[in-house]
Design a protein around this motif. Structure first.
Motif, PDB file in Angstrom:
ATOM      1  N   ALA A   1       0.746  -1.128   0.035  1.00  0.00           N
ATOM      2  CA  ALA A   1      -0.195   0.064   0.006  1.00  0.00           C
ATOM      3  C   ALA A   1       0.781   1.309   0.101  1.00  0.00           C
ATOM      4  CB  ALA A   1      -0.941  -0.154   1.210  1.00  0.00           C
ATOM      5  N   LEU A   2       2.082   1.285   1.002  1.00  0.00           N
ATOM      6  CA  LEU A   2       2.641   2.393   0.879  1.00  0.00           C
ATOM      7  C   LEU A   2       3.618   2.529  -0.279  1.00  0.00           C
ATOM      8  CD1 LEU A   2       3.581   2.461   4.773  1.00  0.00           C
ATOM      9  CD2 LEU A   2       2.091   3.944   3.633  1.00  0.00           C
ATOM     10  N   GLY A   3       4.026   1.519  -0.721  1.00  0.00           N
ATOM     11  CA  GLY A   3       4.799   1.641  -2.119  1.00  0.00           C
ATOM     12  C   GLY A   3       3.936   2.197  -3.042  1.00  0.00           C
ATOM     13  N   LEU A   4       2.640   1.903  -3.263  1.00  0.00           N
ATOM     14  CA  LEU A   4       1.560   2.397  -4.235  1.00  0.00           C
ATOM     15  C   LEU A   4       1.487   3.881  -3.933  1.00  0.00           C
ATOM     16  CD1 LEU A   4       0.144   2.018  -6.734  1.00  0.00           C
ATOM     17  CD2 LEU A   4      -1.942   1.075  -5.357  1.00  0.00           C
ATOM     18  N   VAL A   5       1.227   4.352  -2.706  1.00  0.00           N
ATOM     19  CA  VAL A   5       1.009   5.556  -2.601  1.00  0.00           C
ATOM     20  C   VAL A   5       2.201   6.544  -2.915  1.00  0.00           C
ATOM     21  CG1 VAL A   5       0.689   7.317  -0.638  1.00  0.00           C
ATOM     22  CG2 VAL A   5      -0.601   5.343  -0.682  1.00  0.00           C
ATOM     23  N   SER A   6       3.501   6.194  -2.453  1.00  0.00           N
ATOM     24  CA  SER A   6       4.673   6.628  -2.672  1.00  0.00           C
ATOM     25  C   SER A   6       5.097   6.857  -4.269  1.00  0.00           C
ATOM     26  CB  SER A   6       6.011   5.910  -1.951  1.00  0.00           C
ATOM     27  OG  SER A   6       6.871   6.383  -2.397  1.00  0.00           O
ATOM     28  N   SER A   7       4.666   5.831  -4.955  1.00  0.00           N
ATOM     29  CA  SER A   7       5.153   5.563  -6.277  1.00  0.00           C
ATOM     30  C   SER A   7       3.953   6.736  -7.056  1.00  0.00           C
ATOM     31  CB  SER A   7       5.248   4.341  -6.829  1.00  0.00           C
ATOM     32  OG  SER A   7       3.925   3.771  -6.950  1.00  0.00           O
TER      33      SER A   7
ATOM     34  N   ARG B   1       6.452   6.050   7.768  1.00  0.00           N
ATOM     35  CA  ARG B   1       6.767   4.684   6.936  1.00  0.00           C
ATOM     36  C   ARG B   1       6.675   5.334   5.434  1.00  0.00           C
ATOM     37  NH1 ARG B   1       4.560  -0.874   8.773  1.00  0.00           N
ATOM     38  NH2 ARG B   1       5.000  -0.901  10.828  1.00  0.00           N
ATOM     39  N   LEU B   2       5.758   6.278   4.997  1.00  0.00           N
ATOM     40  CA  LEU B   2       5.435   6.677   3.792  1.00  0.00           C
ATOM     41  C   LEU B   2       6.770   7.378   3.460  1.00  0.00           C
ATOM     42  CD1 LEU B   2       3.754   7.128   1.406  1.00  0.00           C
ATOM     43  CD2 LEU B   2       2.705   9.136   2.516  1.00  0.00           C
ATOM     44  N   ALA B   3       7.283   8.210   4.232  1.00  0.00           N
ATOM     45  CA  ALA B   3       8.427   9.022   3.814  1.00  0.00           C
ATOM     46  C   ALA B   3       9.541   7.914   3.821  1.00  0.00           C
ATOM     47  CB  ALA B   3       9.042   9.973   5.214  1.00  0.00           C
ATOM     48  N   ASP B   4       9.744   7.129   4.474  1.00  0.00           N
ATOM     49  CA  ASP B   4      10.720   6.061   4.136  1.00  0.00           C
ATOM     50  C   ASP B   4      10.530   5.508   2.591  1.00  0.00           C
ATOM     51  OD1 ASP B   4      12.753   5.210   5.667  1.00  0.00           O
ATOM     52  OD2 ASP B   4      11.590   4.054   7.073  1.00  0.00           O
ATOM     53  N   ALA B   5       9.217   4.988   2.501  1.00  0.00           N
ATOM     54  CA  ALA B   5       9.053   4.281   1.236  1.00  0.00           C
ATOM     55  C   ALA B   5       9.292   5.388   0.055  1.00  0.00           C
ATOM     56  CB  ALA B   5       7.569   3.922   0.909  1.00  0.00           C
ATOM     57  N   ALA B   6       9.316   6.712   0.256  1.00  0.00           N
ATOM     58  CA  ALA B   6       9.370   7.591  -0.671  1.00  0.00           C
ATOM     59  C   ALA B   6      11.045   8.078  -0.751  1.00  0.00           C
ATOM     60  CB  ALA B   6       8.646   8.995  -0.520  1.00  0.00           C
TER      61      ALA B   6
END
Ligand code: SF4
Length: 900
Positions: free
Chosen positions: A295-301, A694-699
């Motif tokens: 989920a977070l990977g998709l949000v980030s991308s 976690r989102l910042a991490d993923a980004a």
């Protein structure tokens, strides 16, 4: 200081004259048992459990009502005291039902505990038969007066803390009991089910009804209620990871051992089966479970893709007035540093933008200038645009206490009669939307009669002459014509307000959500400065609908301000933040929440990230908001539930509730309070702050935090008026309360020295006639407002079975006279039609509204009143007007009583 010395159990102890034996014993860590005593209530010596013996005279007296006197030799536990105390307990038990093993009060019963501690089993007395007499059908409180020990705690709490007057003693002798007027069931009385009496009752006489979990709690955690902006302290009792009960918490200066019905019974949403327990990704119109990484990977991308393709300002971020300071701080940092846009706002835009702008412009800080403690010491209180009993119960109680017990005089400005009206010295009912004219009229009388605080105005303010000239036209005659308030009432209210050495002003959404909201706020701030009521222990209290509306703004979840209200165009400040965050920052003012929706509709905003807000329900014209959000290339929502907004998202991230995380909320006064983790997050949900990290991490732009304390430390550094929070919050022992008198935050906000910008600046504001008056057959004026039993858009409170059972559906209140003209009867189902929307609801007759005005409550997700409002923005603050519009009614179905 004069002290009185006495001997207690052989020890010499001293206290101030007037201190009771009980108080001095407690100060000296000497235990004296009690049942009817509570430090928040007047002591009445009703139960006599606290008897002690004066060895000099042999007199037995109730320690809670006996003041210390020099030379007393008190024994709290002599054989004689024990014998008499035991007899008293046995007498109580003799008229108490023998049902301890099945009583739901169980281990919480203080009578049972006391008897057990005193070794009392068999009482050896004739038992007075008692029959249970439960007859309430309300969903909150169950009374079994056969278990009442006549301690009067419930009555005193009702009279002294809540000042509702719903119960008192009736009858005499053995028949005496606490009861409502006429011994009516609670639901037919003045009772608002605040639960304060239940929390304070020492036995099973008053109990929570319809418990979600009928067990004894094993843990109690002090935290803050999240259901309105008051910020009441609450103790949540838990067992096996479930919240089983809520009780008023330690006195934090806000709620003084009270709660309202939501605070006592409104937390069922935490364990709602509707809670999101894992991330969801919408694939071909169906939500599918996903892992956090997916989920977070998709949000980030997706956010990065849109940023690259269309630029950072094609993205927009919405923070939340219901999330913590730390979470809003992180989200705005993410939006600015990671995504490079100032398109960040928070949900309080719809109800507090006028305060931010209006107070900021006049007094220099966009928040309350006073505290509830000060309010209770005021000689005069002006309440305007706020139905306190519904929207801010803790403030309502404080006003009632001030009026009833401290001699304050209340000037109430409200077109509708509320539960507070009976406390008013003067009740002014201006025509809807004419508040600015009334406020200017008050100021004009004060200036015209020379009642202003000339020294304050001369030494601490500027722009007075322009202000004076601007209000000269608000003569009593003109004000009466515009507002409909009799000129005598305006003049006497102005004189009373100006004559007080301490006068406070409270306003709410009736001012802030009107089409001229910022003008109203500025007019009130002018009035406070004119009379020197800023910085003297009196001032302005700006109510917030949500628990952290003030904090979300303080933290810079705003398109035009960085944290601490640093303008986004202040180049020097930008460098300071850029240095701390290790990233260049965007320039230029971003989009407000309302502009984000317009931007989405116009295709300029292509991706949005929404944390803890539900604009598809809470903004005007929900269906248009839905269309706008539905047209985005990408939408991510983090929330507790699959809300109307979350249903439109590509990715939904499950957030933890207030009870499952740490952090701080800032209440409407500016009091920063600690939120504690009470239970573990439900399912795979995560606290909002962890999701952002976690989102910042993923980004690929990790932020250097792994705990709330680390985030706070940075907040303290970057927002100077929050300095000291980390120290206080790291103290894990108590609910954190900002030491306001010592903190720079207060010197800045309370203006003891000078105004933040040096001088307060009078802002001339003119009354402008509202454009949404009666037209084209829309002959009635709608007032929308809060209702005590629901909060906000109702996403949380509608999931409390008890609150929903009590008030399941919206209704339209109308005067009988208006209804007669329209041939509408009580109970009819009607359509309420405005020029831009309609909704159906049932009719309730009321005598509390002026003719031509109807009222519909907010807080019902299935029937949002917002759909009746067109998008009209306050020209100064950009906030949507959501208080009033013109409507007409059409009957859909005649009410037919069910056959008997
Ligand atoms: Fe206090 Fe507001 Fe919670 Fe009621 S809803 S308990 S007034 S914070």
């Amino acid at each position: 200081m004069e002290t009185v010395t006495i001997t207690v159990n052989g020890r010499e102890v001293s206290g101030k004259p007037g201190t009771t034996i009980l108080e001095l014993a407690r100060e000296s860590n000497i235990n004296i048992p009690t049942l009817c005593y509570d430090p928040c209530l007047t002591s009445i010596g009703a139960c006599r459990i606290c008897i002690v013996e004066d060895e000099r005279s042999g007199a037995l007296s109730a320690a809670c009502v006996t003041p210390i006197a020099a030379g007393m030799v008190i024994n709290t536990d002599s054989p004689r005291v024990r014998e008499h105390r035991g007899t008293i307990v046995k007498l109580m038990l003799s008229s108490h039902p023998n049902s301890c093993l099945v009583c739901d009060k169980g281990n919480r019963c203080e009578l049972r505990r006391l008897a057990s501690e005193m070794g009392i089993g068999e009482i050896g007395l004739y038992r007075i038969p008692q029959s249970a007499s439960i007859r309430e059908v309300n969903p909150f409180i169950e009374r079994d007066l056969s278990k009442c020990i006549m301690c009067a705690k419930c009555i005193r709490a009702d009279h002294e803390l809540v000042v509702q007057g719903a119960i008192d003693y009736i009858h005499r002798g053995f028949a005496a009991k606490p009861a409502t007027l006429g011994d009516a069931p609670l639901e037919a009385s003045e009772c608002t089910f605040c639960g304060t009496c239940v929390a304070i009752c020492p036995t099973g006489a008053l109990m929570e009804k319809h418990w979600p979990h009928r067990v004894t709690a094993t843990k109690s955690v002090a935290t803050v209620c999240p259901l309105c902006g008051c910020g009441c302290s609450v103790d949540l009792e838990t067992r096996n990871g479930q919240i089983v009960r809520a009780k008023p918490g330690a006195d934090n200066g806000v709620n003084h051992k009270t709660l309202c019905v939501k605070g006592s019974y409104g937390y069922d949403f935490v364990h709602s089966p509707d809670r999101l327990t894992g991330p969801l990704i919408n694939t071909n119109g169906e939500f599918q479970p996903a892992t956090w990484d997916e989920a977070l990977g998709l949000v980030s991308s997706e956010l990065q893709r849109i940023k690259l393709a269309s630029g950072p300002d094609s993205l927009a971020f919405l923070g939340s007035s219901k999330c913590t300071n730390e979470e809003n701080y992180l989200l705005q940092r993410f939006a600015r540093c990671v995504m490079g846009t100032n398109n960040i706002d928070n949900g309080s835009r719809v109800y507090s933008a006028a305060s931010i702008l209006g107070l900021g412009a006049v007094v220099g800080f966009p928040g309350s200038t006073s505290l509830l403690d000060s309010l209770e010491k005021s000689e005069v209180i002006l309440t305007i645009g706020a139905n306190l009993p519904s929207s801010a119960p803790a403030v309502d109680y404080a006003v009632r206490r001030a009026v009833k017990y401290k001699g304050a005089r209340l000037l109430l400005v409200d077109p509708q009669r509320t539960r507070l009206t009976q406390f008013a010295d003067t009740w002014m009912r201006p025509k809807v939307g004419t508040d600015v004219a009334l406020i200017n009229g008050l100021a004009n009388v004060i200036i015209g009669e020379g009642l202003l605080d000339e020294e304050f105005v001369a030494r601490r303010t500027e722009n007075f002459e322009a202000y004076r000239e601007s209000i000269a036209e608000y003569t009593l005659k003109h004000v009466e014509q515009v507002t409909g308030v009799p000129r005598e009432a305006v003049a006497s209210a102005a004189r009373l307000f100006a004559s007080a050495s301490l006068a406070s002003i409270i306003y709410g959404n009736g001012i802030a959500q009107s089409a001229a909201g910022a003008d109203g706020v500025m007019a009130l701030a002018n009035l406070a400065m004119l009379t020197g009521n800023i910085g003297s222990g009196s001032g302005i209290l700006a109510l917030h609908r949500d628990c952290n509306g003030q904090g979300a703004c303080d933290m810079g979840a705003l398109p035009d301000w960085l944290p601490g209200y640093v303008p986004v165009e202040d180049e020097k400040a930008i460098q300071r933040f850029a240095g701390c965050w290790g990233s260049d920052l965007p320039r230029g003012i971003g989009l407000s929440a309302v502009d984000m929706i317009s931007g989405a509709r116009e295709g300029k905003v292509k991706g949005m990230y929404i944390m803890g807000e539900n604009p598809a329900l809470g903004f005007p014209q929900p269906h248009m908001v839905e269309q706008a959000l539905g047209s985005l290339e990408f939408l991510a929502v983090q929330d507790l539930f699959l809300t109307e907004t979350a249903r439109l998202a590509k990715v939904v991230l499950p957030a933890s509730s207030f009870a499952e995380k740490e952090g701080t909320f800032t209440n409407f006064e500016g009091r920063v309070q600690r939120l504690r983790k009470v239970i573990a997050p439900q399912g795979n949900s995560l606290p909002d702050w962890e999701i952002i990290l976690r989102l910042a991490d993923a980004a690929g732009k990790a932020m250097p935090f792994s705990s709330i304390q680390q985030i706070m430390a940075e907040m303290e550094e970057m927002v100077p008026f929050y300095s000291g929070i980390g120290d206080q919050v790291s103290d894990m022992a108590d609910v954190y309360r900002l030491e306001i008198e010592k903190n720079s935050l207060v010197t800045r906000r309370l203006y003891r020295g000078k105004f933040p910008s040096g001088f307060g600046c009078f802002a001339p504001v003119d009354y402008r006639e509202a454009t949404n008056g009666s037209k084209d057959g829309y002959t009635l004026t709608l007032l929308a407002g809060s209702v005590l039993y629901h909060s906000g858009t109702g996403s949380r409170t509608s999931r409390s079975p008890r609150l929903s059972r009590f008030l399941p559906e919206p209704y339209v209140e109308i005067s009988e006279k208006d209804a007669d003209l329209l041939k509408i009867s009580e109970g009819d189902e009607i359509k309420v039609i405005s020029p831009c929307g309609e909704m159906t609801a049932s009719v309730r007759f009321t005598d509390r509204l002026p003719e031509g005005v109807v009222f519909i409550p907010n807080g019902f997700p299935a029937a949002p009143v917002n759909r009746l409002f067109e998008v009209t923005l306050d020209a100064r603050s950009g906030a949507p007007a959501l208080k009033t519009c013109a409507v007409k009614l059409e009957r859909v179905k005649r009410y037919e009583p069910a056959p008997r």
